[in-house]
Design a protein around this motif. Structure first.
Motif, PDB file in Angstrom:
ATOM      1  N   ARG A  25       0.828  -1.217   0.000  1.00  8.91           N
ATOM      2  CA  ARG A  25       0.000   0.000   0.000  1.00  8.91           C
ATOM      3  C   ARG A  25       0.861   1.266   0.000  1.00  8.91           C
ATOM      4  N   GLU A  26       2.176   1.091   0.227  1.00  8.86           N
ATOM      5  CA  GLU A  26       3.091   2.249   0.213  1.00  8.86           C
ATOM      6  C   GLU A  26       4.261   1.939  -0.725  1.00  8.86           C
ATOM      7  N   PRO A  27       3.987   1.862  -2.026  1.00  3.22           N
ATOM      8  CA  PRO A  27       5.044   1.434  -2.950  1.00  3.22           C
ATOM      9  C   PRO A  27       6.239   2.394  -2.955  1.00  3.22           C
ATOM     10  N   GLY A  28       7.426   1.824  -3.173  1.00  2.00           N
ATOM     11  CA  GLY A  28       8.640   2.638  -3.321  1.00  2.00           C
ATOM     12  C   GLY A  28       9.290   3.069  -2.020  1.00  2.00           C
ATOM     13  N   LYS A  29       8.725   2.654  -0.882  1.00  2.00           N
ATOM     14  CA  LYS A  29       9.273   3.105   0.407  1.00  2.00           C
ATOM     15  C   LYS A  29      10.308   2.157   1.006  1.00  2.00           C
ATOM     16  N   ARG A  30      10.228   0.854   0.580  1.00  2.00           N
ATOM     17  CA  ARG A  30      11.137  -0.134   1.202  1.00  2.00           C
ATOM     18  C   ARG A  30      12.087  -0.732   0.167  1.00  2.00           C
ATOM     19  N   PRO A  31      13.295  -0.176   0.084  1.00  2.00           N
ATOM     20  CA  PRO A  31      14.224  -0.642  -0.947  1.00  2.00           C
ATOM     21  C   PRO A  31      14.481  -2.151  -0.922  1.00  2.00           C
ATOM     22  N   LEU A  32      14.467  -2.764   0.273  1.00  2.00           N
ATOM     23  CA  LEU A  32      14.782  -4.202   0.344  1.00  2.00           C
ATOM     24  C   LEU A  32      13.685  -5.065  -0.275  1.00  2.00           C
ATOM     25  N   LEU A  33      12.474  -4.514  -0.376  1.00  2.03           N
ATOM     26  CA  LEU A  33      11.366  -5.308  -0.933  1.00  2.03           C
ATOM     27  C   LEU A  33      10.919  -4.778  -2.298  1.00  2.03           C
ATOM     28  N   ASP A  34      11.714  -3.882  -2.848  1.00  2.00           N
ATOM     29  CA  ASP A  34      11.386  -3.289  -4.136  1.00  2.00           C
ATOM     30  C   ASP A  34      11.932  -4.193  -5.241  1.00  2.00           C
ATOM     31  N   ARG A  35      11.350  -5.372  -5.383  1.00  2.00           N
ATOM     32  CA  ARG A  35      11.845  -6.370  -6.330  1.00  2.00           C
ATOM     33  C   ARG A  35      10.698  -7.314  -6.684  1.00  2.00           C
ATOM     34  N   PRO A  36      10.777  -7.936  -7.847  1.00  2.00           N
ATOM     35  CA  PRO A  36       9.658  -8.779  -8.298  1.00  2.00           C
ATOM     36  C   PRO A  36       9.385  -9.951  -7.355  1.00  2.00           C
ATOM     37  N   ASP A  37      10.445 -10.497  -6.739  1.00  2.00           N
ATOM     38  CA  ASP A  37      10.254 -11.643  -5.839  1.00  2.00           C
ATOM     39  C   ASP A  37      10.199 -11.182  -4.367  1.00  2.00           C
ATOM     40  N   ALA A  38       9.464 -10.105  -4.137  1.00  2.00           N
ATOM     41  CA  ALA A  38       9.418  -9.512  -2.792  1.00  2.00           C
ATOM     42  C   ALA A  38       8.937 -10.505  -1.734  1.00  2.00           C
ATOM     43  N   LEU A  39       7.965 -11.345  -2.083  1.00  2.00           N
ATOM     44  CA  LEU A  39       7.446 -12.284  -1.076  1.00  2.00           C
ATOM     45  C   LEU A  39       8.520 -13.297  -0.665  1.00  2.00           C
ATOM     46  N   ASP A  40       9.248 -13.809  -1.648  1.00  2.00           N
ATOM     47  CA  ASP A  40      10.337 -14.756  -1.320  1.00  2.00           C
ATOM     48  C   ASP A  40      11.377 -14.079  -0.438  1.00  2.00           C
ATOM     49  N   GLU A  41      11.676 -12.821  -0.755  1.00  2.00           N
ATOM     50  CA  GLU A  41      12.680 -12.079   0.020  1.00  2.00           C
ATOM     51  C   GLU A  41      12.169 -11.830   1.449  1.00  2.00           C
ATOM     52  N   ALA A  42      10.882 -11.511   1.558  1.00  2.00           N
ATOM     53  CA  ALA A  42      10.298 -11.293   2.897  1.00  2.00           C
ATOM     54  C   ALA A  42      10.375 -12.596   3.704  1.00  2.00           C
ATOM     55  N   ARG A  43      10.093 -13.725   3.057  1.00  2.00           N
ATOM     56  CA  ARG A  43      10.159 -15.023   3.760  1.00  2.00           C
ATOM     57  C   ARG A  43      11.588 -15.298   4.217  1.00  2.00           C
ATOM     58  N   ARG A  44      12.531 -15.003   3.331  1.00  2.00           N
ATOM     59  CA  ARG A  44      13.941 -15.273   3.650  1.00  2.00           C
ATOM     60  C   ARG A  44      14.403 -14.387   4.815  1.00  2.00           C
ATOM     61  N   LEU A  45      14.104 -13.088   4.710  1.00  2.00           N
ATOM     62  CA  LEU A  45      14.544 -12.165   5.758  1.00  2.00           C
ATOM     63  C   LEU A  45      13.892 -12.500   7.099  1.00  2.00           C
ATOM     64  N   LEU A  46      12.601 -12.786   7.065  1.00  2.00           N
ATOM     65  CA  LEU A  46      11.910 -13.121   8.324  1.00  2.00           C
ATOM     66  C   LEU A  46      12.463 -14.412   8.918  1.00  2.00           C
ATOM     67  N   GLY A  47      12.789 -15.355   8.053  1.00  2.00           N
ATOM     68  CA  GLY A  47      13.397 -16.611   8.515  1.00  2.00           C
ATOM     69  C   GLY A  47      14.700 -16.319   9.257  1.00  2.00           C
ATOM     70  N   GLU A  48      15.468 -15.408   8.717  1.00  2.00           N
ATOM     71  CA  GLU A  48      16.755 -15.049   9.323  1.00  2.00           C
ATOM     72  C   GLU A  48      16.585 -14.256  10.610  1.00  2.00           C
ATOM     73  N   ARG A  49      15.565 -13.377  10.617  1.00  2.00           N
ATOM     74  CA  ARG A  49      15.455 -12.393  11.686  1.00  2.00           C
ATOM     75  C   ARG A  49      14.583 -12.798  12.869  1.00  2.00           C
ATOM     76  N   SER A  50      13.674 -13.734  12.672  1.00  2.00           N
ATOM     77  CA  SER A  50      12.660 -13.987  13.709  1.00  2.00           C
ATOM     78  C   SER A  50      13.260 -14.309  15.068  1.00  2.00           C
ATOM     79  N   MET A  51      14.336 -15.098  15.078  1.00  2.00           N
ATOM     80  CA  MET A  51      14.934 -15.468  16.383  1.00  2.00           C
ATOM     81  C   MET A  51      15.447 -14.239  17.133  1.00  2.00           C
ATOM     82  N   LEU A  52      15.883 -13.244  16.369  1.00  2.00           N
ATOM     83  CA  LEU A  52      16.409 -12.018  17.003  1.00  2.00           C
ATOM     84  C   LEU A  52      15.263 -11.126  17.461  1.00  2.00           C
TER      85      LEU A  52
END
Ligand code: S3P
Length: 181
Positions: free
Chosen positions: A118-145
């Protein structure tokens, strides 16, 4: 039992978890200030987060974010909305100053992508066609922290007001106890 009332509330969690919207509402309800780490970095550098990533690189953003956060974490009567990557560094949450109540606002990658969409262009890390895969990967890495926060609040399918109310329920007894000291 002696309990210490928090001097500040820190919200951590992934992009789209509601740190800013819940933080504003919570600050309003507490009569405290709200400060967003990203906005503080933007003010310091005179550029938006996407501009900083593009022109100066992520490493520079992280350096300024760490410095700004260190300063804000000494303030009182403040609700702090961290950027999604700030707490994703080992030791960060273990090192927050005493008097800080840290909450992990939990969200699934699917819901996060719906919300940031709903806020396009604001999050450089997710500004990519495979944003969902990237979100899954990052959350997988970060959740324990993120899970090192003192409390976890699931935001999935919840309105800002409901998430805020759940945080207030947790904080309330501590405020009351502090009046008895
Ligand atoms: C980031 C989250 C963003 C912002 C930057 C990097 C991250 O903040 O700090 O784009 O690494 O998760 P929000 O979580 O407020 O979107």
């Amino acid at each position: 039992m002696t309990r210490v009332a928090p001097q500040r509330v820190l919200l951590v969690g992934f992009m789209g978890s509601g740190k800013t919207s819940v933080g504003r509402e919570l600050a309003d309800r507490l009569g405290w200030r709200f400060v967003d780490f990203d906005e503080a970095v933007e003010a310091e550098l005179g550029a938006t987060v996407p501009e900083v990533f593009e022109r100066q690189g992520e490493a520079r953003f992280r350096e300024v974010e760490a410095r700004v956060a260190g300063r804000l974490l000494r303030e009182r009567r403040v609700v702090l909305g961290s950027g999604g990557g700030w707490a994703a560094v080992p030791g960060r949450l273990a090192d927050v100053p005493p008097g800080t109540a840290a909450f992990w606002l939990k969200v699934s990658p699917e819901e996060a992508i719906r919300r940031v969409g709903r806020e396009p262009g604001k999050r450089p890390l997710l500004d990519r066609p495979d944003a969902l895969d990237e979100a899954r990967r990052l959350l997988g890495e970060r959740s324990m922290l993120y899970a090192e926060a003192h409390w976890t609040v699931d935001t999935e399918g919840s309105a800002v007001e409901d998430v805020t109310a759940r945080i207030l329920e947790i904080l309330a007894p501590e405020h009351l106890d502090s009046d008895l000291e």
